[in-house]
Design a protein around this motif. Structure first.
Motif, short mmCIF file in Angstrom:
data_model
loop_
_atom_site.label_atom_id
_atom_site.label_comp_id
_atom_site.label_asym_id
_atom_site.label_seq_id
_atom_site.Cartn_x
_atom_site.Cartn_y
_atom_site.Cartn_z
N ASN A 178 -1.46 -14.15 5.49
CA ASN A 178 -0.75 -13.51 4.37
C ASN A 178 -1.38 -12.22 3.88
OD1 ASN A 178 0.87 -15.75 4.45
ND2 ASN A 178 -0.22 -16.79 2.79
N THR A 179 -2.21 -11.57 4.71
CA THR A 179 -2.78 -10.30 4.27
C THR A 179 -1.95 -9.16 4.83
OG1 THR A 179 -4.27 -10.48 6.14
CG2 THR A 179 -5.22 -10.90 3.99
N THR A 180 -2.00 -8.05 4.12
CA THR A 180 -1.43 -6.82 4.64
C THR A 180 -2.47 -6.23 5.58
OG1 THR A 180 -0.47 -6.53 2.47
CG2 THR A 180 -0.39 -4.64 3.95
N ALA A 181 -2.03 -5.77 6.77
CA ALA A 181 -3.00 -5.29 7.74
C ALA A 181 -2.67 -3.87 8.17
CB ALA A 181 -3.04 -6.20 8.95
N ILE A 182 -3.71 -3.04 8.24
CA ILE A 182 -3.54 -1.72 8.86
C ILE A 182 -4.50 -1.67 10.04
CG2 ILE A 182 -3.60 0.77 8.58
CD1 ILE A 182 -3.16 0.46 5.70
N VAL A 223 -3.77 7.05 -3.52
CA VAL A 223 -3.68 5.81 -2.76
C VAL A 223 -3.45 4.68 -3.77
CG1 VAL A 223 -4.85 4.22 -1.21
CG2 VAL A 223 -5.26 6.68 -1.00
N TRP A 224 -2.40 3.90 -3.54
CA TRP A 224 -2.09 2.77 -4.42
C TRP A 224 -2.16 1.49 -3.60
CZ3 TRP A 224 0.07 3.24 -9.61
CH2 TRP A 224 0.13 4.58 -10.07
N ILE A 225 -2.84 0.48 -4.14
CA ILE A 225 -2.86 -0.83 -3.47
C ILE A 225 -2.43 -1.87 -4.51
CG2 ILE A 225 -4.26 -2.60 -2.35
CD1 ILE A 225 -6.05 -0.39 -1.27
N GLY A 226 -1.39 -2.62 -4.15
CA GLY A 226 -0.89 -3.66 -5.05
C GLY A 226 -0.53 -3.12 -6.42
N ILE A 272 0.86 -1.19 0.00
CA ILE A 272 0.00 0.00 0.00
C ILE A 272 0.89 1.23 0.00
CG2 ILE A 272 -1.79 1.27 1.26
CD1 ILE A 272 -2.45 -1.43 2.60
N GLN A 273 0.58 2.14 -0.92
CA GLN A 273 1.34 3.39 -0.94
C GLN A 273 0.38 4.56 -0.80
OE1 GLN A 273 3.40 2.42 -4.64
NE2 GLN A 273 5.20 3.36 -3.67
N ILE A 274 0.70 5.42 0.16
CA ILE A 274 -0.09 6.63 0.34
C ILE A 274 0.81 7.79 -0.02
CG2 ILE A 274 -1.29 8.02 2.07
CD1 ILE A 274 -1.51 5.13 3.51
N LYS A 275 0.38 8.53 -1.04
CA LYS A 275 1.26 9.58 -1.57
C LYS A 275 0.62 10.95 -1.40
CE LYS A 275 3.11 6.58 -5.21
NZ LYS A 275 3.19 6.37 -6.67
N ASN A 276 1.24 11.78 -0.59
CA ASN A 276 0.84 13.18 -0.42
C ASN A 276 -0.64 13.36 -0.12
OD1 ASN A 276 2.99 13.11 -2.95
ND2 ASN A 276 3.50 14.54 -1.30
N VAL A 277 -1.18 12.47 0.71
CA VAL A 277 -2.61 12.55 0.98
C VAL A 277 -2.90 13.65 2.01
CG1 VAL A 277 -4.51 11.35 2.15
CG2 VAL A 277 -3.27 10.23 0.31
N ALA A 278 -3.84 14.50 1.66
CA ALA A 278 -4.32 15.53 2.59
C ALA A 278 -5.84 15.48 2.61
CB ALA A 278 -3.85 16.91 2.15
N LYS A 279 -6.41 15.83 3.75
CA LYS A 279 -7.87 15.84 3.84
C LYS A 279 -8.33 17.07 4.61
CE LYS A 279 -12.12 14.45 3.77
NZ LYS A 279 -12.88 14.26 2.54
N ARG A 280 -9.24 17.80 4.01
CA ARG A 280 -9.85 18.94 4.70
C ARG A 280 -11.35 18.70 4.86
NH1 ARG A 280 -5.88 21.61 1.88
NH2 ARG A 280 -7.10 21.64 -0.04
N ILE A 308 0.29 13.25 3.94
CA ILE A 308 0.69 11.95 4.48
C ILE A 308 1.40 11.14 3.39
CG2 ILE A 308 -0.14 9.75 5.43
CD1 ILE A 308 -0.77 11.83 7.39
N ASN A 309 2.58 10.63 3.73
CA ASN A 309 3.30 9.73 2.84
C ASN A 309 3.68 8.49 3.63
OD1 ASN A 309 3.94 10.98 0.09
ND2 ASN A 309 4.31 12.65 1.54
N LEU A 310 3.26 7.33 3.11
CA LEU A 310 3.49 6.12 3.87
C LEU A 310 3.46 4.93 2.92
CD1 LEU A 310 3.74 5.15 6.86
CD2 LEU A 310 1.28 4.80 6.84
N THR A 311 4.42 4.02 3.09
CA THR A 311 4.40 2.80 2.31
C THR A 311 4.29 1.63 3.27
OG1 THR A 311 5.74 3.78 0.58
CG2 THR A 311 5.62 1.38 0.63
N ILE A 312 3.34 0.75 3.01
CA ILE A 312 3.16 -0.42 3.85
C ILE A 312 3.49 -1.64 3.00
CG2 ILE A 312 1.49 -1.74 5.21
CD1 ILE A 312 0.10 1.31 5.19
N GLN A 313 4.46 -2.42 3.49
CA GLN A 313 4.94 -3.57 2.71
C GLN A 313 3.86 -4.64 2.60
OE1 GLN A 313 7.87 -3.16 1.44
NE2 GLN A 313 8.25 -1.32 2.66
N ASP A 314 4.00 -5.49 1.58
CA ASP A 314 3.13 -6.65 1.45
C ASP A 314 3.22 -7.49 2.72
OD1 ASP A 314 1.47 -8.55 0.24
OD2 ASP A 314 3.23 -9.72 -0.39
#
Ligand SMILES: Nc1ncnc2c1ncn2[C@@H]1O[C@H](COP(=O)(O)OP(=O)(O)O)[C@@H](O)[C@H]1O
Ligand SMILES: [Mg+2]
Lengths: 346, 279
Positions: free
Chosen positions: A184-188, A60-63, A4-12, A22-28
């Motif tokens: 084997n799932t990615t978990a947040i 937001v990118w998943i897989g 999962i890749q979160i790139k420059n996410v902002a929320k108002r 927000i920038n965050l990469t979560i490994q498989d």
């Protein structure tokens, strides 16, 4: 593969900025915990990943697939909600099988997968019941089983244990960790409970006021907090801070004591964990205010140079209110923070 | 007042209060029940007894009056019209009211509060004021004297209740349930049909029944807008001065009983509606 890749996410929300860049990469297959105080934006970030909320900016990118324009059902995710969200008009069996029926799987496949996940979550006895006939802990199990039965790439959990009592929470914590490690799932996993975060996570992202302050392994977050906020948030009791003035040549004056530190010329904050203090002949002079015997340890709240200071000491020591202790910090556990930026100084 | 006198006076005051309370309850019940009882006695008595004096205080269980009612020219057609109009009203007010209730409970939009108030205010607008222009418009469009035309008017009357009842029903269903369905492979529509609809079906039924009763009881628009295709209320009103006493009683009875039973069956949901609407 579901990185999962979160790139420059902002929320108002209107004029209120809930998330900042927000920038965050979560490994498989990683177990990532989002940790932070209530209102810091954890749920908002999770809902953006799930597709229940749209980001004001960012991707937001998943897989390897950009998903932020897709509805929740097309993102390969499953979610466990804080209040379980078990469908009251369906039996436990039909709840767990709900997503599989939506995929139009054949009856025997639905049955097989429902029974397998129900077995994993130890609710095989409850398959015929309705949610009104279940306890909170059982509902929680149904909610997790319903998500697992989907065999999703990513499982998202929003404070799933926060409505359970302390004992049950501890039991479920270990169980959930085991089941997810198998799957084997990615978990947040979102929580405000640092014990939960420390015990379950592969990596913790500490959030504060809509920003990720540090993303690292639990032990790294604990030992080497990247900012004063993390140091003061993680650990029970949290780290102690004292002002430090440079005494030249890598020496620092802390509460009248000379200690080794980084070579800098501007004042810093000295920080030490309460359990990294030992009574010794030389050290910080601490006036005891409160003594709390906790069985395994003695939690002593003192005043050092007028500042609040806690120490976790051996329970065999006899310490009384009003005593003066000399506490020596363990040198390799001392950390330094820049009061200007609040960030850690190497 | 000193504490001593309070202590002495308190039990007396309290007992007196209880008597007033009980008397008020009895009076209110009598206010509703006595006319209903006379209606019942006279409906279940033979036409001769109904028209004689003094009246009996116990029903004879004679079906003469009801039989006469059923045989009276045009009454069965009127009954059929009433059912048709009420049925159509029920369907239309739910089809229009329920989506509005859903939107009110799930979406934030500008003027939402004003919209809710406006819905309620439509009930404050007196129908007699509208009747003449409506009648003219209906004659122009050919809707006058039709079952459909009348049910349109009745739908307008029933919609505020349909919206408010369904709004409170939808609000009672956590959004989280729908969101869970979305993450489990549902679209907005399938989440609605598979999760929300089964949960609110009893409430929708209640709201439909209430719309039915509103139409069933309505007399003014029915009397103004229909001539040949009269509903039961309008028919009875039209024949009020010419029809014999026992017909009036039987007609009144036939009108009141279904309404009473229906309202009794759905009372829980009506309370829910006011609980929300009073906020
Ligand atoms: N739908 C919304 N509208 C307006 N503000 C919101 C909405 N959802 C969340 N917020 C605000 O965003 C901030 C972060 O909320 P949330 O993500 O729920 O925090 P957390 O889950 O960390 O407790 C809070 O201050 C909250 O009030
Ligand atoms: Mg939250």
């Amino acid at each position: 593969m579901a990185e999962i890749q979160i790139k420059n996410v902002a929320k108002r929300f209107g004029s209120y900025q809930a998330l900042h860049d927000i920038n965050l990469t979560i490994q498989d297959q990683e177990f990532m915990v989002l940790l932070g105080a209530s209102g810091c934006g954890k749920t908002t970030l999770l809902r953006i990943i799930a597709g229940l909320e749209t980001a004001t900016e960012g991707e937001v990118w998943i897989g390897g697939r950009r998903v932020d324009h897709l509805p929740p059902k097309d993102r390969g995710i499953a979610m466990v909600f804080q209040n379980y969200a078990v469908f009251p008009h369906l039996t436990v069996f039909e709840n767990i099988g709900f997503g599989l029926r939506m995929q139009k799987l054949p009856n025997d496949e639905v049955k097989r997968r429902v029974e397998r996940t129900a077995g994993l979550m130890h609710i095989d006895q409850l398959l015929g019941r309705y949610s009104g006939e279940l306890s909170g802990g059982q509902r929680q199990r149904v909610a997790v089983a319903r998500a697992l039965a989907m065999e999703p790439d990513v499982i998202l959990m929003d404070e799933p244990l926060s409505n359970l009592d302390a004992l049950l929470r501890m039991e479920m914590r270990a169980e959930l960790k085991g089941v997810l490690a198998e799957s084997n799932t990615t978990a947040i996993y979102v929580t405000h409970d640092q014990v939960e975060a420390m015990s379950m996570a592969d990596r913790i992202s500490v959030m504060h006021q809509g920003k990720i302050v540090q993303a690292a392994s639990p032990i790294e977050v604990y030992r080497n907090p990247a900012a004063e906020f993390v140091a003061g948030f993680i650990g029970n009791p949290p780290m102690n801070f004292l002002p430090a003035t440079p005494a030249g040549d890598g020496k620092w004056t802390v509460a009248g004591q000379i200690l080794d530190g980084p070579s800098r010329t501007t004042p810093l904050h000295f920080a030490i964990r309460p359990e990294d203090l030992r009574p010794a002949d030389t050290g910080l002079a601490a006036t005891v205010k409160v003594v709390e015997p906790l069985g395994a340890h003695l939690l002593v709240t003192c005043s050092v140079d007028g500042a609040l200071f806690r120490a976790v000491l051996d329970s065999d020591l006899t310490v009384r209110r009003g005593d003066t202790l000399t506490l020596a910090p363990q040198p390799d556990r001392v950390r330094w923070f820049d009061p200007e930026t609040t960030l850690a100084v190497a | 007042m000193t504490p001593v006198t309070t202590d002495v006076a308190a039990p007396d005051t309290r007992r007196a209060g209880r008597y007033v309370y009980i008397a008020a309850v009895v009076l209110l019940c009598a206010w509703v029940l006595v006319p209903l009882y006379f209606l019942l006695i006279n409906t279940l008595s033979s036409p001769e007894t109904v028209n004689s004096f003094p009246k009996p205080f116990l029903p004879e269980f004679d079906l003469g009056s009801l039989g006469f009612f059923a045989g009276f020219a045009g009454i069965l057609t009127a009954l059929k019209n009433s059912i048709l109009v009420a049925g159509l009203t029920m369907i239309m007010s739910i089809l229009i009211g329920a989506p509005a209730g859903y939107a009110l409970s799930r979406f934030d939009f500008r003027g939402k509060e004003a919209f809710r108030l406006l819905i309620l205010l439509t009930r404050a607008f007196p129908l007699p004021l509208l009747a003449l222009p409506l009648a003219v418009m209906f004659i122009q469009t050919g809707l006058d004297d039709t079952v459909f035309g009348l049910s349109l008017v009745h739908t307008t009357l029933a919609i505020p209740f349909a919206v408010l009842i369904t709004f409170s029903l939808f609000s009672g269903i956590p959004l989280e349930l729908e969101e869970a369905a979305w993450t489990l492979g549902c679209t907005r529509l399938t989440a609605f049909t598979k999760v929300v609809l089964p949960l609110i079906l009893p409430g929708i039924t209640a709201s439909a029944i209430f719309a039915f009763v509103i139409s069933w009881n309505e007399v003014f628009a029915a009397a103004v807008l229909t001539i040949e295709n009269r509903t039961l209320t309008a028919f009875l009103l039209q024949n009020l001065d010419t029809s014999p006493l026992h017909l009036k009683f039987a007609g009144g009875f036939i009108l009141v009983v279904p309404a009473l039973i229906f309202i009794f069956a759905v009372r829980k949901y009506l309370f829910a509606m006011w609980g929300i609407a009073n906020r």
